[in-house]
Design a protein around this motif. Structure first.
Motif, PDB file in Angstrom:
ATOM      1  N   LYS A  20      37.876   5.807  63.482  1.00  0.00           N
ATOM      2  CA  LYS A  20      37.017   6.231  64.911  1.00  0.00           C
ATOM      3  C   LYS A  20      36.750   7.542  64.729  1.00  0.00           C
ATOM      4  O   LYS A  20      35.488   7.980  65.028  1.00  0.00           O
ATOM      5  CB  LYS A  20      38.183   6.428  65.962  1.00  0.00           C
ATOM      6  N   ALA A  21      37.465   8.580  63.799  1.00  0.00           N
ATOM      7  CA  ALA A  21      36.821   9.903  63.470  1.00  0.00           C
ATOM      8  C   ALA A  21      35.555   9.856  62.734  1.00  0.00           C
ATOM      9  O   ALA A  21      34.734  10.715  62.814  1.00  0.00           O
ATOM     10  CB  ALA A  21      38.019  10.738  62.820  1.00  0.00           C
ATOM     11  N   VAL A  22      35.563   8.865  61.897  1.00  0.00           N
ATOM     12  CA  VAL A  22      34.306   8.771  60.944  1.00  0.00           C
ATOM     13  C   VAL A  22      33.223   8.406  61.868  1.00  0.00           C
ATOM     14  O   VAL A  22      31.978   8.770  61.877  1.00  0.00           O
ATOM     15  CB  VAL A  22      34.379   7.801  59.738  1.00  0.00           C
ATOM     16  N   LEU A  23      33.374   7.180  62.778  1.00  0.00           N
ATOM     17  CA  LEU A  23      32.419   6.940  63.588  1.00  0.00           C
ATOM     18  C   LEU A  23      31.731   7.852  64.644  1.00  0.00           C
ATOM     19  O   LEU A  23      30.576   7.875  64.851  1.00  0.00           O
ATOM     20  CB  LEU A  23      32.934   5.606  64.301  1.00  0.00           C
ATOM     21  N   GLY A  24      32.816   8.539  65.036  1.00  0.00           N
ATOM     22  CA  GLY A  24      32.193   9.957  65.827  1.00  0.00           C
ATOM     23  C   GLY A  24      31.434  10.947  64.993  1.00  0.00           C
ATOM     24  O   GLY A  24      30.589  11.572  65.787  1.00  0.00           O
ATOM     25  N   ALA A  25      31.660  11.024  63.822  1.00  0.00           N
ATOM     26  CA  ALA A  25      30.905  12.133  62.904  1.00  0.00           C
ATOM     27  C   ALA A  25      29.679  11.550  62.462  1.00  0.00           C
ATOM     28  O   ALA A  25      28.752  12.396  62.181  1.00  0.00           O
ATOM     29  CB  ALA A  25      31.853  12.554  61.920  1.00  0.00           C
ATOM     30  N   LEU A  26      29.418  10.276  62.316  1.00  0.00           N
ATOM     31  CA  LEU A  26      28.132   9.888  61.891  1.00  0.00           C
ATOM     32  C   LEU A  26      26.814  10.261  62.546  1.00  0.00           C
ATOM     33  O   LEU A  26      26.005  10.744  62.064  1.00  0.00           O
ATOM     34  CB  LEU A  26      28.477   8.422  61.900  1.00  0.00           C
ATOM     35  N   PRO A  27      27.000  10.264  63.981  1.00  0.00           N
ATOM     36  CA  PRO A  27      25.779  10.624  64.560  1.00  0.00           C
ATOM     37  C   PRO A  27      25.360  12.021  64.623  1.00  0.00           C
ATOM     38  O   PRO A  27      24.432  12.455  64.531  1.00  0.00           O
ATOM     39  CB  PRO A  27      25.951  10.427  66.324  1.00  0.00           C
ATOM     40  N   ARG A  28      26.675  12.846  64.447  1.00  0.00           N
ATOM     41  CA  ARG A  28      26.337  14.482  64.423  1.00  0.00           C
ATOM     42  C   ARG A  28      25.744  14.787  62.789  1.00  0.00           C
ATOM     43  O   ARG A  28      25.219  15.707  62.731  1.00  0.00           O
ATOM     44  CB  ARG A  28      27.578  14.933  64.425  1.00  0.00           C
ATOM     45  N   LEU A  29      26.028  13.391  62.143  1.00  0.00           N
ATOM     46  CA  LEU A  29      25.435  14.076  60.812  1.00  0.00           C
ATOM     47  C   LEU A  29      23.867  13.276  60.542  1.00  0.00           C
ATOM     48  O   LEU A  29      23.066  13.256  59.477  1.00  0.00           O
ATOM     49  CB  LEU A  29      26.230  13.334  59.531  1.00  0.00           C
ATOM     50  N   GLY A  30      23.343  12.831  61.689  1.00  0.00           N
ATOM     51  CA  GLY A  30      22.053  12.131  61.585  1.00  0.00           C
ATOM     52  C   GLY A  30      21.996  10.578  61.315  1.00  0.00           C
ATOM     53  O   GLY A  30      20.992   9.893  61.095  1.00  0.00           O
TER      54      GLY A  30
END
Length: 93
Positions: A20-30
């Motif tokens: 879930k943490a990775v999923l949340g970070a993906l949009p912030r990384l484009g």
């Protein structure tokens, strides 16, 4: 020498906070379009000799008793195909 891979993943009904943490970070990384992420473990076992059904049965026992927690994780055992680079290195190319 052969390589046997054991992939271990949380069972679908088990919460995966790292995923879930990775999923949340993906949009912030484009990155967009990813709808779910599950994080697991991969074990690579180098085996001397031929991979027989008996060898795979032993590795299955190792995966179930040591590499995974069968209560909360599923695992899969498979023989990895050698890469072209590995074959070329053996041939001295």
């Amino acid at each position: 020498m052969a390589r046997v891979v054991v992939d271990v993943m949380p069972k679908p009904e088990i919460l995966d906070p790292q995923g879930k943490a990775v999923l949340g970070a993906l949009p912030r990384l484009g990155f967009s379009g990813v709808t779910d992420v599950r994080q697991g473990k991969r074990f690579e076992l180098e085996i001397d000799g031929e991979i027989t059904d008996e060898v795979l049965a032993e590795i299955d026992k190792v995966a179930e008793s040591l590499l995974s927690n069968p209560v909360i994780e599923n695992y899969e055992v498979h023989v990895e195909d050698r890469s072209v680079a590995e074959i070329a290195a053996e041939a001295g190319r």
